[in-house]
Design a protein around this motif. Sequence first.
Motif, PDB file in Angstrom:
ATOM      1  N   MET A   1     -16.086  -0.458 -34.254  1.00 19.00           N
ATOM      2  CA  MET A   1     -16.741  -0.491 -32.952  1.00 19.00           C
ATOM      3  C   MET A   1     -16.649   0.882 -32.280  1.00 19.00           C
ATOM      4  O   MET A   1     -17.605   1.351 -31.692  1.00 19.00           O
ATOM      5  N   ARG A   2     -15.505   1.532 -32.384  1.00 18.23           N
ATOM      6  CA  ARG A   2     -15.322   2.854 -31.777  1.00 18.23           C
ATOM      7  C   ARG A   2     -16.226   3.891 -32.454  1.00 18.23           C
ATOM      8  O   ARG A   2     -16.846   4.708 -31.779  1.00 18.23           O
ATOM      9  N   ILE A   3     -16.318   3.828 -33.770  1.00 17.89           N
ATOM     10  CA  ILE A   3     -17.184   4.751 -34.511  1.00 17.89           C
ATOM     11  C   ILE A   3     -18.640   4.523 -34.111  1.00 17.89           C
ATOM     12  O   ILE A   3     -19.384   5.473 -33.849  1.00 17.89           O
ATOM     13  N   ALA A   4     -19.047   3.260 -34.044  1.00 15.05           N
ATOM     14  CA  ALA A   4     -20.419   2.930 -33.660  1.00 15.05           C
ATOM     15  C   ALA A   4     -20.716   3.379 -32.231  1.00 15.05           C
ATOM     16  O   ALA A   4     -21.827   3.840 -31.937  1.00 15.05           O
ATOM     17  N   LEU A   5     -19.733   3.261 -31.349  1.00 15.26           N
ATOM     18  CA  LEU A   5     -19.924   3.712 -29.967  1.00 15.26           C
ATOM     19  C   LEU A   5     -20.137   5.218 -29.907  1.00 15.26           C
ATOM     20  O   LEU A   5     -21.019   5.693 -29.188  1.00 15.26           O
TER      21      LEU A   5
ATOM     22  N   ALA B   1     -10.200   4.707 -19.769  1.00 14.75           N
ATOM     23  CA  ALA B   1      -9.705   5.944 -20.391  1.00 14.75           C
ATOM     24  C   ALA B   1     -10.200   6.072 -21.831  1.00 14.75           C
ATOM     25  O   ALA B   1     -10.600   7.159 -22.273  1.00 14.75           O
ATOM     26  N   GLU B   2     -10.217   4.979 -22.565  1.00  9.69           N
ATOM     27  CA  GLU B   2     -10.685   5.022 -23.949  1.00  9.69           C
ATOM     28  C   GLU B   2     -12.201   5.208 -24.015  1.00  9.69           C
ATOM     29  O   GLU B   2     -12.708   5.940 -24.862  1.00  9.69           O
TER      30      GLU B   2
ATOM     31  N   LEU C   1     -16.056  12.452 -27.176  1.00  7.12           N
ATOM     32  CA  LEU C   1     -16.285  12.714 -28.603  1.00  7.12           C
ATOM     33  C   LEU C   1     -17.778  12.683 -28.925  1.00  7.12           C
ATOM     34  O   LEU C   1     -18.272  13.506 -29.702  1.00  7.12           O
ATOM     35  N   SER C   2     -18.495  11.765 -28.306  1.00 12.00           N
ATOM     36  CA  SER C   2     -19.947  11.704 -28.548  1.00 12.00           C
ATOM     37  C   SER C   2     -20.630  12.957 -28.001  1.00 12.00           C
ATOM     38  O   SER C   2     -21.583  13.457 -28.583  1.00 12.00           O
TER      39      SER C   2
ATOM     40  N   ARG D   1     -14.918  10.876 -38.777  1.00 11.10           N
ATOM     41  CA  ARG D   1     -14.034  12.029 -38.860  1.00 11.10           C
ATOM     42  C   ARG D   1     -13.573  12.452 -37.468  1.00 11.10           C
ATOM     43  O   ARG D   1     -12.393  12.734 -37.260  1.00 11.10           O
ATOM     44  N   LEU D   2     -14.501  12.499 -36.509  1.00  3.37           N
ATOM     45  CA  LEU D   2     -14.140  12.854 -35.142  1.00  3.37           C
ATOM     46  C   LEU D   2     -13.089  11.896 -34.571  1.00  3.37           C
ATOM     47  O   LEU D   2     -12.124  12.329 -33.935  1.00  3.37           O
ATOM     48  N   LEU D   3     -13.302  10.615 -34.791  1.00  2.00           N
ATOM     49  CA  LEU D   3     -12.349   9.622 -34.296  1.00  2.00           C
ATOM     50  C   LEU D   3     -10.984   9.814 -34.949  1.00  2.00           C
ATOM     51  O   LEU D   3      -9.966   9.852 -34.256  1.00  2.00           O
ATOM     52  N   ASP D   4     -10.963   9.967 -36.256  1.00  2.00           N
ATOM     53  CA  ASP D   4      -9.706  10.149 -36.969  1.00  2.00           C
ATOM     54  C   ASP D   4      -8.987  11.415 -36.535  1.00  2.00           C
ATOM     55  O   ASP D   4      -7.770  11.406 -36.328  1.00  2.00           O
ATOM     56  N   ASP D   5      -9.716  12.507 -36.395  1.00  2.00           N
ATOM     57  CA  ASP D   5      -9.120  13.767 -35.949  1.00  2.00           C
ATOM     58  C   ASP D   5      -8.543  13.633 -34.549  1.00  2.00           C
ATOM     59  O   ASP D   5      -7.489  14.168 -34.238  1.00  2.00           O
ATOM     60  N   ASN D   6      -9.240  12.904 -33.693  1.00  2.00           N
ATOM     61  CA  ASN D   6      -8.786  12.715 -32.322  1.00  2.00           C
ATOM     62  C   ASN D   6      -7.518  11.858 -32.263  1.00  2.00           C
ATOM     63  O   ASN D   6      -6.623  12.113 -31.472  1.00  2.00           O
ATOM     64  N   LEU D   7      -7.453  10.841 -33.108  1.00  2.00           N
ATOM     65  CA  LEU D   7      -6.280   9.968 -33.141  1.00  2.00           C
ATOM     66  C   LEU D   7      -5.075  10.702 -33.727  1.00  2.00           C
ATOM     67  O   LEU D   7      -3.942  10.453 -33.329  1.00  2.00           O
TER      68      LEU D   7
END
Length: 124
Positions: free
Chosen positions: A16-20, A62-63, A70-71, A116-122
């Motif tokens: 869901m986060r990736i799709a967002l 916040a999330e 990120l988008s 990748r952006l999500l993973d790098d951010n986490l």
Amino acid sequence: MTWEKAASPSMTERGMRIALIFALAAERLTAFYEYGQWLTEAQGASLAADWLSRSKNKMPLAERRQLSALSDQLARQIETSLSREAGMYTAHEMMESLDPNHHSEIAESLMVECERLLDDNLAG
């Protein structure tokens, strides 16, 4: 605007986060190419809240703001790396790909970038 791809019932929280990120980047690019303005982080977070409410999901502000940022990062990377025409085409492909019946190799590669952006951010 359709968000069904991101709202499938079997979607994981991570998915869901990736799709967002993907959908918000598509919206940002579309707004930029149509109106010459970037959506703010708050506008992106608001769009995310609207989508989440339609799919009966919730996420803290916040999330949503973090995913919005990120988008924005992805959308600006796309805009600076492509000609105007290629950027407009990419934005169109991304918006079309929000429809679950539309297949796009461009969109698939950008989804990988969102992941990748999500993973790098986490990790950071």
